[in-house]
Scaffold this motif. Structure first.
Motif: not given
Length: 247
Positions: A150-156, A178-188
């Protein structure tokens, strides 16, 4: 991303414990041997495992493409020197062999993930690791198998959204930030929703897990796993092969 898919192959019908034993034995033998003949046999075993699991070699290579890039850079880094001669090419072959051994292990691991339900893996762990440690380990493995894709799909999706909004015009550093920030926010955010879902469904540390039972095909697989483990110990300890023992 490779995940469990329902099927009727031989590996789907095997007990997860026998597959774990065989997988451990294969991995141990693969990373400890340097004999070309043994590596060749293990390569055939890995390819045969993918064939039985009905899993394409190209699909596995594409799934682990980022790992393969790092493995491909290994021989280059192993050859670099900080003084003349700047390259020591004699150090490249061992690094190349180590990378190839890791690829063989990834093949067998992909076949296991493709043919083994998460609940059966959790059941195998919790029934052989006693106490709360086994429950924690089994729960963690189950959550990782379900949460990581699920996290990988969010990153894509975040990468596609950034590109659609003109992200290609930004510098590489800004895109990564920006991609790192979006990924961390979505993961939390995913983690919070996962915790809420677990509480809503009365999460239990000791749920009713599926029954596990060995079939006829499991015993030869366990024997093969133990044989491969013994082969790995022979390589590690530097013991002579049977044909070279003194008479």
């Amino acid at each position: 991303m490779i995940a469990y898919e329902h099927g009727t192959t031989l590996f789907h019908r095997l007990d997860p414990r026998s597959k774990l034993v065989a997988q451990f034995g294969f991995a141990f033998a693969a990373v400890t041997t340097t004999e070309p003949s043994v590596v060749a046999v293990l390569s055939l075993v890995a390819l045969g495992t993918l064939a039985v699991a009905r899993l394409s070699v190209f699909r596995v290579l594409w799934t682990y493409r980022f790992v393969l890039v790092l493995l491909a850079l290994g021989p280059l880094f192993a050859s670099l020197r900080f003084g003349p001669p700047w390259l020591a090419l004699e150090h490249a072959p061992p690094s190349l062999l180590a990378g190839y051994q890791v690829v063989l292990v990834l093949f067998v691991s992909a076949a296991y993930v493709r043919t083994t339900p998460v609940r059966e893996t959790r059941a195998a762990i919790q029934r052989h690791v006693p106490g709360r440690a086994g429950q924690l380990l089994g729960t963690g493995v189950g959550l990782v198998f379900r949460f990581f894709p699920v996290v990988l799909r969010d990153v894509r999706r975040a990468r596609l959204a950034l590109r659609a909004r003109g992200g290609d015009e930004l510098s590489t550093r800004e895109r990564i930030q920006r991609l790192s920030l979006l990924t961390v926010e979505q993961a939390f955010s995913r983690g919070e929703r996962l915790a809420l879902a677990l509480r809503a469904r009365c999460f239990s540390w000791n749920p009713t897990l599926p029954r596990l039972a060995f079939g006829r095909a499991d015993y030869p697989l366990v024997a093969a796993g133990l044989l491969l483990t013994g082969l790995g110990f022979v390589q590690v300890l530097g013991l002579p092969a049977a044909g070279s023992l003194p008479v």
